[in-house]
Scaffold this active site. Structure first.
Site, short mmCIF file in Angstrom:
data_model
loop_
_atom_site.label_atom_id
_atom_site.label_comp_id
_atom_site.label_asym_id
_atom_site.label_seq_id
_atom_site.Cartn_x
_atom_site.Cartn_y
_atom_site.Cartn_z
CD GLU A 103 -2.84 1.32 0.45
OE1 GLU A 103 -2.44 1.65 -0.67
OE2 GLU A 103 -4.04 1.24 0.76
CG ASP A 107 -4.67 9.62 6.16
OD1 ASP A 107 -4.99 10.07 7.26
OD2 ASP A 107 -4.37 10.35 5.19
C1 PRP Z 1 -5.67 6.22 -0.47
C2 PRP Z 1 -4.46 5.32 -0.22
C3 PRP Z 1 -4.99 4.29 0.74
C4 PRP Z 1 -6.02 5.06 1.54
C5 PRP Z 1 -5.46 5.41 2.87
O1 PRP Z 1 -6.46 5.63 -1.45
O2 PRP Z 1 -3.99 4.73 -1.40
O3 PRP Z 1 -5.58 3.20 0.09
O4 PRP Z 1 -6.33 6.24 0.79
O5 PRP Z 1 -6.37 6.13 3.64
P1 PRP Z 1 -7.09 5.58 4.94
O6 PRP Z 1 -6.03 4.94 5.79
O7 PRP Z 1 -7.63 6.85 5.57
O8 PRP Z 1 -8.17 4.65 4.56
P2 PRP Z 1 -7.66 6.40 -2.23
O9 PRP Z 1 -8.97 5.95 -1.66
O10 PRP Z 1 -7.37 7.88 -2.27
O11 PRP Z 1 -7.56 5.78 -3.68
P3 PRP Z 1 -6.31 5.72 -4.71
O12 PRP Z 1 -5.28 4.78 -4.10
O13 PRP Z 1 -6.91 5.16 -5.95
O14 PRP Z 1 -5.76 7.13 -4.87
#
Ligand code: PRP
Length: 183
Positions: A103, A107
């Site tokens: 990943e 966050d």
């Molecule tokens: C982002 C990142 C993680 C997630 C982390 O993905 O790639 O998967 O957010 O955040 P969290 O811990 O608060 O859940 P996003 O949903 O933006 O999609 P992407 O990877 O396609 O940009």
């Protein structure tokens, strides 16, 4: 001036530092999985793609890779909606296999909580997690992380897989977004 520069407040992690850390993680994973014959890397799309591509080249243990697309932030959103959904499922079998999730950033932890629950239900032999970036200050749910590239502060970052309104994932470094330039 390249188009991304107006959005860039500062470079947080430059390309050589990223590459050195990715190589280190690859060596550590190679050592930890030395006795494993059935390793499957699962890249979480889209953000994990750059990290996966570089990391896989440093993993000396034979392994497969597959891709799981999930989303919760929505286009342009800076805070998670908390509702995670699968946009594209794996094609590989998970049952009985050694799984390492790759990943870009953790966050709130809500995405990974969801992903880990989905994968655990498919009964893997083992399930570990590798993230390039970790933002502990934003955590809403506890997530056990086995490999962390960098712990970072609560800054809005982009580049190296992470998007700014779906763009600039291709940058070879992690930058901090200049919030004044966002409408
Ligand atoms: C982002 C990142 C993680 C997630 C982390 O993905 O790639 O998967 O957010 O955040 P969290 O811990 O608060 O859940 P996003 O949903 O933006 O999609 P992407 O990877 O396609 O940009």
């Amino acid at each position: 001036m390249p188009p991304y520069e107006k959005f860039l407040q500062e470079v947080l992690i430059d390309a050589p530092t990223l590459q050195a850390r990715v190589a280190e993680l690859g060596r550590q994973i190679s050592a930890d999985y030395a006795e494993v014959s059935d390793l499957l890397l699962i890249c979480i799309l889209k953000g994990g793609i750059m990290f996966l591509v570089d990391l896989t080249r440093h993993i000396e243990v034979p392994h497969e890779m597959d891709f799981l697309a999930v989303s919760s932030y929505g286009k342009g959103a800076r805070e998670t909606s908390g509702k995670v959904r699968i946009d594209m499922d794996l094609s590989a079998e998970v049952t009985g296999r050694h799984i390492l999730i790759v990943e870009d950033i953790i966050d709130s932890g809500l995405t990974l909580r969801f992903v880990m629950d989905v994968l655990k239900a498919r009964r893997p032999a083992s399930l570990r997690l590798c993230t390039l970036l970790n933002k502990p200050s934003k955590r809403q749910v506890e997530i056990p992380i086995d490999y962390i590239g960098f712990d970072i502060e609560n800054k809005f970052v982009f580049g190296y897989g992470l998007d700014l309104d779906e763009k600039y994932r291709n940058l070879p470094f992690i930058g901090v977004v200049n919030l004044d330039m966002l409408t």
